[in-house]
Write a protein that holds these residues in place. Sequence first.
Motif, PDB file in Angstrom:
ATOM      1  N   LYS A  28      17.433 -19.800  14.455  1.00 14.06           N
ATOM      2  CA  LYS A  28      18.257 -19.462  15.610  1.00 14.06           C
ATOM      3  C   LYS A  28      19.619 -18.926  15.192  1.00 14.06           C
ATOM      4  O   LYS A  28      20.141 -17.981  15.797  1.00 14.06           O
ATOM      5  N   GLY A  29      20.196 -19.522  14.163  1.00 14.03           N
ATOM      6  CA  GLY A  29      21.520 -19.088  13.725  1.00 14.03           C
ATOM      7  C   GLY A  29      21.538 -17.665  13.209  1.00 14.03           C
ATOM      8  O   GLY A  29      22.481 -16.907  13.473  1.00 14.03           O
ATOM      9  N   SER A  30      20.509 -17.275  12.475  1.00 14.08           N
ATOM     10  CA  SER A  30      20.467 -15.904  11.954  1.00 14.08           C
ATOM     11  C   SER A  30      20.350 -14.894  13.087  1.00 14.08           C
ATOM     12  O   SER A  30      20.974 -13.822  13.055  1.00 14.08           O
ATOM     13  N   ILE A  31      19.573 -15.223  14.130  1.00 17.04           N
ATOM     14  CA  ILE A  31      19.441 -14.322  15.272  1.00 17.04           C
ATOM     15  C   ILE A  31      20.766 -14.197  16.013  1.00 17.04           C
ATOM     16  O   ILE A  31      21.201 -13.100  16.379  1.00 17.04           O
ATOM     17  N   LEU A  32      21.464 -15.319  16.222  1.00 20.38           N
ATOM     18  CA  LEU A  32      22.755 -15.275  16.899  1.00 20.38           C
ATOM     19  C   LEU A  32      23.761 -14.446  16.118  1.00 20.38           C
ATOM     20  O   LEU A  32      24.548 -13.679  16.694  1.00 20.38           O
ATOM     21  N   MET A  33      23.741 -14.554  14.801  1.00 19.84           N
ATOM     22  CA  MET A  33      24.685 -13.801  13.981  1.00 19.84           C
ATOM     23  C   MET A  33      24.385 -12.313  14.028  1.00 19.84           C
ATOM     24  O   MET A  33      25.297 -11.479  14.083  1.00 19.84           O
ATOM     25  N   VAL A  34      23.103 -11.961  14.013  1.00 13.58           N
ATOM     26  CA  VAL A  34      22.722 -10.547  14.107  1.00 13.58           C
ATOM     27  C   VAL A  34      23.145  -9.972  15.460  1.00 13.58           C
ATOM     28  O   VAL A  34      23.648  -8.844  15.539  1.00 13.58           O
ATOM     29  N   VAL A  35      22.960 -10.737  16.542  1.00 15.16           N
ATOM     30  CA  VAL A  35      23.369 -10.293  17.874  1.00 15.16           C
ATOM     31  C   VAL A  35      24.873 -10.043  17.906  1.00 15.16           C
ATOM     32  O   VAL A  35      25.342  -9.009  18.406  1.00 15.16           O
ATOM     33  N   TYR A  36      25.646 -10.975  17.370  1.00 11.89           N
ATOM     34  CA  TYR A  36      27.108 -10.833  17.394  1.00 11.89           C
ATOM     35  C   TYR A  36      27.563  -9.619  16.582  1.00 11.89           C
ATOM     36  O   TYR A  36      28.396  -8.829  17.037  1.00 11.89           O
ATOM     37  N   ALA A  37      27.004  -9.446  15.388  1.00 12.95           N
ATOM     38  CA  ALA A  37      27.419  -8.341  14.530  1.00 12.95           C
ATOM     39  C   ALA A  37      27.037  -6.994  15.142  1.00 12.95           C
ATOM     40  O   ALA A  37      27.849  -6.061  15.179  1.00 12.95           O
ATOM     41  N   ALA A  38      25.792  -6.879  15.649  1.00 13.34           N
ATOM     42  CA  ALA A  38      25.315  -5.603  16.180  1.00 13.34           C
ATOM     43  C   ALA A  38      26.015  -5.247  17.485  1.00 13.34           C
ATOM     44  O   ALA A  38      26.506  -4.127  17.661  1.00 13.34           O
ATOM     45  N   PHE A  39      26.071  -6.198  18.419  1.00 16.31           N
ATOM     46  CA  PHE A  39      26.685  -5.907  19.707  1.00 16.31           C
ATOM     47  C   PHE A  39      28.195  -5.749  19.564  1.00 16.31           C
ATOM     48  O   PHE A  39      28.811  -4.894  20.227  1.00 16.31           O
ATOM     49  N   GLY A  40      28.791  -6.545  18.699  1.00 20.34           N
ATOM     50  CA  GLY A  40      30.234  -6.421  18.479  1.00 20.34           C
ATOM     51  C   GLY A  40      30.614  -5.070  17.905  1.00 20.34           C
ATOM     52  O   GLY A  40      31.649  -4.498  18.265  1.00 20.34           O
ATOM     53  N   ALA A  41      29.782  -4.537  17.024  1.00 20.89           N
ATOM     54  CA  ALA A  41      30.055  -3.218  16.452  1.00 20.89           C
ATOM     55  C   ALA A  41      30.022  -2.143  17.534  1.00 20.89           C
ATOM     56  O   ALA A  41      30.848  -1.219  17.543  1.00 20.89           O
ATOM     57  N   ALA A  42      29.075  -2.247  18.466  1.00 13.75           N
ATOM     58  CA  ALA A  42      28.995  -1.278  19.560  1.00 13.75           C
ATOM     59  C   ALA A  42      30.202  -1.391  20.486  1.00 13.75           C
ATOM     60  O   ALA A  42      30.745  -0.381  20.954  1.00 13.75           O
ATOM     61  N   VAL A  43      30.636  -2.612  20.767  1.00 12.77           N
ATOM     62  CA  VAL A  43      31.801  -2.816  21.628  1.00 12.77           C
ATOM     63  C   VAL A  43      33.054  -2.258  20.957  1.00 12.77           C
ATOM     64  O   VAL A  43      33.875  -1.581  21.590  1.00 12.77           O
ATOM     65  N   ALA A  44      33.210  -2.531  19.675  1.00  9.54           N
ATOM     66  CA  ALA A  44      34.367  -2.022  18.948  1.00  9.54           C
ATOM     67  C   ALA A  44      34.388  -0.502  18.906  1.00  9.54           C
ATOM     68  O   ALA A  44      35.460   0.116  18.800  1.00  9.54           O
ATOM     69  N   ASP A  45      33.216   0.113  19.009  1.00  2.00           N
ATOM     70  CA  ASP A  45      33.117   1.575  18.997  1.00  2.00           C
ATOM     71  C   ASP A  45      33.341   2.182  20.387  1.00  2.00           C
ATOM     72  O   ASP A  45      33.201   3.389  20.568  1.00  2.00           O
ATOM     73  N   GLY A  46      33.702   1.326  21.367  1.00  2.64           N
ATOM     74  CA  GLY A  46      34.020   1.842  22.700  1.00  2.64           C
ATOM     75  C   GLY A  46      32.871   1.865  23.661  1.00  2.64           C
ATOM     76  O   GLY A  46      32.838   2.705  24.576  1.00  2.64           O
ATOM     77  N   LEU A  47      31.939   0.949  23.503  1.00  2.30           N
ATOM     78  CA  LEU A  47      30.740   0.946  24.351  1.00  2.30           C
ATOM     79  C   LEU A  47      31.092   0.901  25.833  1.00  2.30           C
ATOM     80  O   LEU A  47      30.586   1.691  26.634  1.00  2.30           O
ATOM     81  N   TRP A  48      31.980  -0.022  26.232  1.00  2.00           N
ATOM     82  CA  TRP A  48      32.239  -0.246  27.649  1.00  2.00           C
ATOM     83  C   TRP A  48      33.133   0.815  28.279  1.00  2.00           C
ATOM     84  O   TRP A  48      33.276   0.843  29.508  1.00  2.00           O
ATOM     85  N   SER A  49      33.711   1.689  27.478  1.00  6.42           N
ATOM     86  CA  SER A  49      34.555   2.751  28.033  1.00  6.42           C
ATOM     87  C   SER A  49      33.783   4.042  28.288  1.00  6.42           C
ATOM     88  O   SER A  49      34.323   4.970  28.896  1.00  6.42           O
ATOM     89  N   ARG A  50      32.544   4.101  27.847  1.00  6.32           N
ATOM     90  CA  ARG A  50      31.792   5.349  27.933  1.00  6.32           C
ATOM     91  C   ARG A  50      30.744   5.355  29.031  1.00  6.32           C
ATOM     92  O   ARG A  50      30.124   6.395  29.280  1.00  6.32           O
ATOM     93  N   VAL A  51      30.521   4.232  29.659  1.00 11.05           N
ATOM     94  CA  VAL A  51      29.432   4.173  30.635  1.00 11.05           C
ATOM     95  C   VAL A  51      29.927   3.592  31.956  1.00 11.05           C
ATOM     96  O   VAL A  51      30.901   2.839  32.002  1.00 11.05           O
ATOM     97  N   SER A  52      29.228   3.967  33.044  1.00 11.09           N
ATOM     98  CA  SER A  52      29.538   3.436  34.362  1.00 11.09           C
ATOM     99  C   SER A  52      28.645   2.243  34.657  1.00 11.09           C
ATOM    100  O   SER A  52      27.650   1.996  33.961  1.00 11.09           O
ATOM    101  N   VAL A  53      28.997   1.534  35.716  1.00  6.17           N
ATOM    102  CA  VAL A  53      28.186   0.394  36.132  1.00  6.17           C
ATOM    103  C   VAL A  53      26.786   0.861  36.535  1.00  6.17           C
ATOM    104  O   VAL A  53      25.782   0.198  36.240  1.00  6.17           O
ATOM    105  N   ARG A  54      26.706   2.018  37.205  1.00  5.74           N
ATOM    106  CA  ARG A  54      25.405   2.544  37.593  1.00  5.74           C
ATOM    107  C   ARG A  54      24.549   2.848  36.377  1.00  5.74           C
ATOM    108  O   ARG A  54      23.343   2.541  36.359  1.00  5.74           O
ATOM    109  N   ASP A  55      25.141   3.452  35.342  1.00  2.05           N
ATOM    110  CA  ASP A  55      24.393   3.738  34.112  1.00  2.05           C
ATOM    111  C   ASP A  55      23.826   2.466  33.511  1.00  2.05           C
ATOM    112  O   ASP A  55      22.660   2.417  33.097  1.00  2.05           O
TER     113      ASP A  55
END
Length: 335
Positions: free
Chosen positions: A202-229
């Motif tokens: 479980k810990g390895s999966i949680l760490m992979v989720v944090y690293a992968a999703f965090g990298a996308a957020v740091a790259d501006g994920l939430w600024s490029r898409v609308s709620v509808r998208d």
Amino acid sequence: MKALLARFYIDPYLLMLLGTVVLASFLPPTGIWAPISGIVADIGIMVLFFLHGARLSRQAVWDGARNWRLHLAVAAMTFAVFPLLGTGIQVVPGLDRELATGLLFLTLLPSTVQSSIGFTAIARGNVAAAVCSASFSNLAGILLTPLLVAMLITGKSGGVSGHMVLTIVGQLLLPFLAGHLLRPWIGAWVTRQKQMLAVVDKGSILMVVYAAFGAAVADGLWSRVSVRDLAVILLLSVAVLAVVMGIARVTALVMKLPRADAIVLQFCGSKKSLASGVPMAGVLFAPEQVGAILLPVVIFHQVQLVICAVLAQRYRVAAEKAESSGGASPEPLVT
């Protein structure tokens, strides 16, 4: 707290997954912490494979490798059923063209490895077969995904480097083989450490989720898409995953697979790899396309983790209840 969550049928691990996504959204790894989080996630994966290699007997590994019917079924789900669904998505009215292309690209990716094996282990499935199926899928994807992209999507010319092959071998196969070779000395001890294996899974999966999703957020994920998208991609991701899992269930019944193998087919056959998708998108598409192409991959990755976490826990509970009562193995694909 556990009793309260159980009373309302809330899976604590699901809350941990959602909490990890929220944490990555507000506190993504940036600066020096970005490579550190990636390294920690890689180490967790390597430790996971090492421990499973040490726990599995030689006969179990051989049975997993030669289970060709199961591996072909997983490959068919990954590189035939998924692409057909991705092609069908292109005719959905009102769908942004770039997002539609991203959804199609998502369906052409190989299966994810670490979460497929982690969830298979949690659900008491055939871990040896999961290691082989997921690894075979990633190795085949190095050739098949670029070919499918060339056939179905107009991308830039180029191929996939051998770096992904080295990553699969170095992070997955070599630790697994090392643990297996050391099994005569540490196998009995590792087998007794069920709690430790659960934490690593479980810990390895949680760490992979944090690293992968965090990298996308740091790259501006939430600024490029609308709620509808986000809503459209989320609904289509859930729909595609539901259809694939339904087909996997029917396929397992038709093939008369044992419980452990049916779990492998469902988890390995329904996943798509974010770790493979990111470098492949960078190679196969122009830089200005990559952001929109990867967004559906990121969202689907979270959807598959959350849904499969719930299923894996339910399968595990069903298996433990059957073991405690001394009854036969339960139906693997409970709803």
